[in-house]
Write an enzyme that holds these catalytic residues in place. Structure first.
Site, PDB file in Angstrom:
ATOM      1  N   SER A 178      -4.875   6.090  -8.958  1.00 44.11           N
ATOM      2  CA  SER A 178      -5.363   5.432  -7.292  1.00 44.11           C
ATOM      3  C   SER A 178      -6.810   4.946  -7.782  1.00 44.11           C
ATOM      4  O   SER A 178      -6.671   3.747  -6.439  1.00 44.11           O
ATOM      5  CB  SER A 178      -4.993   6.399  -6.358  1.00 44.11           C
ATOM      6  OG  SER A 178      -5.736   6.872  -6.161  1.00 44.11           O
TER       7      SER A 178
ATOM      8  N   ASN B 105      -5.976   0.592  -2.264  1.00 46.39           N
ATOM      9  CA  ASN B 105      -7.250   1.915  -1.956  1.00 46.39           C
ATOM     10  C   ASN B 105      -8.821   1.140  -1.686  1.00 46.39           C
ATOM     11  O   ASN B 105      -9.847   1.240  -0.485  1.00 46.39           O
ATOM     12  CB  ASN B 105      -7.727   2.540  -2.780  1.00 46.39           C
ATOM     13  CG  ASN B 105      -5.658   3.728  -1.864  1.00 46.39           C
ATOM     14  OD1 ASN B 105      -5.111   3.996  -1.565  1.00 46.39           O
ATOM     15  ND2 ASN B 105      -5.495   4.746  -3.752  1.00 46.39           N
TER      16      ASN B 105
ATOM     17  N   GLU C 177       2.226  -0.377  -6.874  1.00 46.11           N
ATOM     18  CA  GLU C 177       1.603  -1.332  -6.965  1.00 46.11           C
ATOM     19  C   GLU C 177       0.728  -1.176  -8.889  1.00 46.11           C
ATOM     20  O   GLU C 177       0.342  -0.520  -9.320  1.00 46.11           O
ATOM     21  CB  GLU C 177       0.161  -0.630  -6.169  1.00 46.11           C
ATOM     22  CG  GLU C 177      -1.607  -1.527  -6.532  1.00 46.11           C
ATOM     23  CD  GLU C 177      -2.138  -1.234  -6.151  1.00 46.11           C
ATOM     24  OE1 GLU C 177      -2.433  -0.140  -5.716  1.00 46.11           O
ATOM     25  OE2 GLU C 177      -3.219  -2.602  -5.037  1.00 46.11           O
TER      26      GLU C 177
ATOM     27  N   HIS D 291       1.177   2.378  -9.678  1.00 42.64           N
ATOM     28  CA  HIS D 291       0.589   3.090  -8.539  1.00 42.64           C
ATOM     29  C   HIS D 291       1.786   3.512  -7.742  1.00 42.64           C
ATOM     30  O   HIS D 291       1.870   2.093  -7.206  1.00 42.64           O
ATOM     31  CB  HIS D 291      -0.886   2.631  -8.182  1.00 42.64           C
ATOM     32  CG  HIS D 291      -1.911   3.032  -7.026  1.00 42.64           C
ATOM     33  ND1 HIS D 291      -1.633   2.177  -6.213  1.00 42.64           N
ATOM     34  CD2 HIS D 291      -1.152   4.453  -6.772  1.00 42.64           C
ATOM     35  CE1 HIS D 291      -3.004   3.488  -5.576  1.00 42.64           C
ATOM     36  NE2 HIS D 291      -1.854   4.946  -5.708  1.00 42.64           N
TER      37      HIS D 291
END
Ligand code: 3H9
Length: 694
Positions: free
Chosen positions: A410, A481, A443, A431
């Site tokens: 991530s 993130n 993702e 991800h």
């Protein structure tokens, strides 16, 4: 150019074929074409009935959404429906594919409806922030009763034609050729001299309806539909069908429809619809690039993520090997998978046979040699570069040539991971979001050397796994993130400036987030961030503001829900404010020399949400995201951002980028460097443009 509605006559029956690919949306040309065709059929003494059918893959899939927000062009859909009802000859709708929205409303207005068993019908307008605006809310309850109509209209989910036939919304399921079946049906109607039957005249099911049907329904959607306008207006409109005569009901429905049409929610939800489809398109890939077939998969690591990812493959009918070097972890992981499926079966969302099928597709192994023949391997081991590199080195040795080597990291650098193999072209980030068997976002993260085939394969895999895939570039935290960083930072600063965790969570949940930052952090586990922060502590400038509250909670062993305490204490799953946390926060304010103050919900929302927008602008500027819509999709499907706001970037455009910039500049003055406005934001705002430069 072909006409949008083709007209032909066969054995005395007029056939109106809608030809407006790809989904036969009800564009102005189609609307005008249907009216013209019906005029012709009515006027032709040699014609005894008419059939309306869709050319290509579907009947009409609804109004042309691209026309929404523009000046509507005549004739309007209600004009088409009036023309159908004024017909002196039977009109039969022949349905296949997806008869949705305005398309289903056309069908509901015809005298009879026949369909292929594979067809689906529905009124999905609510998903676009609307309600059915051409009689759907008045006709469907007359056919199937208000309760079932509410289920369809408020959820927006289509139902199979066979079910619709059982409910009475379709008159006959055709086997074999649809047109032949529809013509035969029309001939039968004519031969039997059936009186023309209009749904508007069927009042039995909407008479004497207990008002509790509606109050109960409103109660049942309270949580799910919080903040939305559409679902509530859908209920209001169906209720009207039980109280007012048809024509008055239609007027009221229209009024609600235009209220929704004028709402920013409609614009946001339609943006989300198109952005989702756009995200699948990757500019710059060679036109002839082919996704590689994925017939078998392997997942490394039998933890929560690995198990969830394996379930995705199995759910899609793809055999998957779950590898963990620890027998204990493997058994536990397989056990959790079985338990998750069993819960779905117990809840009724999955059939036992489907569970058995999925479980058969998942096998466990401890040996890398066993997974070498998989078309793709997704690594979901411990989030540490050293571990990842070692694993990819092993994968390079055992995986067959051409296999996709994917990492579920991530945050880590995809290129560094790829460099531990001799085939960086086959390496890419995929991800998944926790819980991976539930969350819709995938993702995908392209490395500098990921090949076009590799990119195309994982994008196509998104669709196979029923996910929404977005392609991101390689940077710390990728799209999702990376943006979350500033959001959490500001939430923590706000604690020190005067807020409580529950005040911040409530303000952001009222804004529409599925979960506020502190409840979310408690759910995800505070220890993960703690470990990352400790690892990066040496990089932090000494004079940089830093909130220690989360670290102090971790030092007390409060890792969130899993330890029964974090920013809250937990009674079962209920988060309860904790005086211990309050003391830690008050001490933090004192230590920082901050005088606590009253902070408004508006400031909370701006302080937490604008970092998303500002960082999003940087991500766009750097090409990490291809389009602002991709950032929106990431937040809608991965982070619980409210769809009725369209995603953070669209939301900022709706506010006005100039206004957002002015507020960010204000925060910059007060709070310093974290609030440095992104170049792209300044550029677009000062030019009075949106993200796309238009
Ligand atoms: C309505 O009807 C209001 C009325 O009550 C009242 C009016 C007065 N318009 O999804 P796909 C495009 S509201 C324009 O990839 P699939 C889509 O953008 C409407 N374009 O295919 C895509 O374009 P591109 C109620 C539309 O097979 C292409 O078609 N109806 C529309 O996975 C293929 O779409 C709905 O809400 C449209 N209505 O799924 C139905 N629909 O190739 C919305 C699609 O350039 N549509 N496009 O990317 C869907 O749910 C799915 O598209 C459908 C096909 C199930 C039909």
């Amino acid at each position: 150019m072909t006409e949008p509605v083709a007209y032909a006559v066969k054995d005395g029956i007029a056939i109106l074929t809608i030809e407006n690919p790809p989904v036969n949306a009800l564009s102005q040309g189609v609307r005008a074409g249907i009216i013209a065709g019906l005029d012709k059929a009515d006027a032709d003494a040699g014609v005894s009935a008419a059939v309306i059918i869709g050319g290509g893959r579907t009947f009409i899939a609804g109004a042309d959404i691209k026309e929404f927000g523009k000046t509507p062009l005549q004739p309007y859909l209600p004009d088409v429906l009036k023309r159908i009802e004024a017909m002196t000859k039977p009109v039969v709708a022949a349905l296949h594919g997806t008869a949705l929205g305005g398309g289903f409303e056309v069908a509901l207005t015809c005298h009879w409806r026949v369909a292929l068993e594979s067809g689906q019908v529905g009124l999905p307008e609510v998903k676009l922030g609307l309600l059915p605006g051409s009689g759907g809310t008045q006709r469907l309850p007359r056919l199937i009763g208000p309760k079932l109509a509410l289920d369809m209209i408020v959820s927006g989910n289509p139902i199979p034609a066979k079910k619709a036939a059982e409910l009475g919304a379709i008159d006959e399921i055709v086997t074999g050729d649809l047109l032949e079946g529809a013509l035969a049906y029309a001939r039968r109607v004519v031969a039997e001299q059936r009186p023309l039957r209009l749904v508007r005249d069927m009042n039995d099911k909407v008479s004497n309806v207990d008002p509790a049907v509606f109050s109960d329904y409103r109660k049942s959607i309270e949580r799910k539909a919080r903040g939305f306008l559409g679902p509530w207006r859908c209920i209001d409109a169906v209720e009207v069908a039980t109280k007012l005569p048809m024509d008055e009901g239609l007027l009221k429905e229209r009024e609600y429809f235009f209220e929704c049409m004028g709402s920013p929610q409609r614009a946001a939800q339609i943006h989300a619809f198109f952005a989702e489809r756009e995200a699948a398109k990757i500019p710059g890939l060679p036109e002839d690039v082919q996704a590689k077939p994925i017939k078998s998969a392997a997942v490394l690591g039998a933890g929560t993520m690995g198990g969830g990812i394996a379930m995705n493959f199995a759910n899609a009918g793809i055999a998957v090997k779950l590898l963990d070097v620890s027998q204990e972890a493997l058994s536990r992981g397989l056990g959790v998978i079985e338990k998750n499926y069993a819960t779905s079966v117990a809840r009724g969302s999955m059939k036992q046979e489907a569970m058995d099928r999925a479980m058969k597709l998942i096998t466990g192994t401890q040996r890398f040699e066993d997974i070498g023949d998989a078309d793709i391997v997704v690594e979901a081991v411990f989030e540490e570069m050293g571990v990842k590199k070692e694993v990819f080195g092993k994968l390079d040795k055992v995986m067959k040539q051409g296999a996709i080597l994917a990492t579920n990291t991530s945050t880590l650098d995809i290129d560094e991971i790829a460099a531990s193999t001799k085939r960086p072209q086959d390496v890419i980030g995929t991800h998944f979001f926790s819980p991976a068997n539930v969350m819709k976002l995938l993702e995908n993260v392209r490395g500098a050397k990921s090949s076009p085939e590799t990119i195309a394969t994982v994008m196509a895999m998104g669709k196979t796994l029923k996910k929404v895939a977005v392609l991101a570039g390689n940077c710390d935290g990728f799209i999702g993130n990376r943006m979350l960083h500033g959001y959490l930072r500001e939430a923590n600063f706000l604690l020190e400036e005067g807020c409580s965790p529950e005040q911040i969570d409530r303000a952001l949940e009222d804004f529409g987030l599925a979960m506020g930052p502190f409840r979310m952090s408690d759910l995800a586990g505070l220890d993960v961030g703690w470990r990352i922060r400790k690892g990066k502590a040496h990089l932090r400038p000494k004079d940089e503001r830093y909130s220690k509250v989360a670290d102090q909670l971790c030092e007390l062993g409060r890792f969130g829900q899993k330890t029964g305490a974090g920013f809250y204490k937990y009674e079962g799953r209920d988060a309860v404010p904790d005086p211990v946390v309050k003391d830690i926060i008050l001490a933090a304010s004192r230590e920082q020399g901050i005088e606590r103050r009253e902070i408004s919900d508006e400031e909370i929302v701006q302080r937490c949400m604008y970092p998303l927008v500002n960082e999003g602008a940087k991500i766009l500027e750097e090409g990490i995201a291809i389009r602002s819509g991709d950032i929106d999709i990431t937040y809608l499907f991965g982070y619980g951002f409210p769809v009725y706001r369209g995603g953070p970037m669209f939301w900022a455009e709706q506010i006005g980028l100039d206004k957002v910039l002015a507020t960010i500049r204000g925060f910059h003055k007060i709070h310093g460097k974290f609030w440095e406005p992104a170049k792209l934001l300044v550029e677009r705002a000062e030019a009075g443009k949106g993200w796309s430069g238009r």
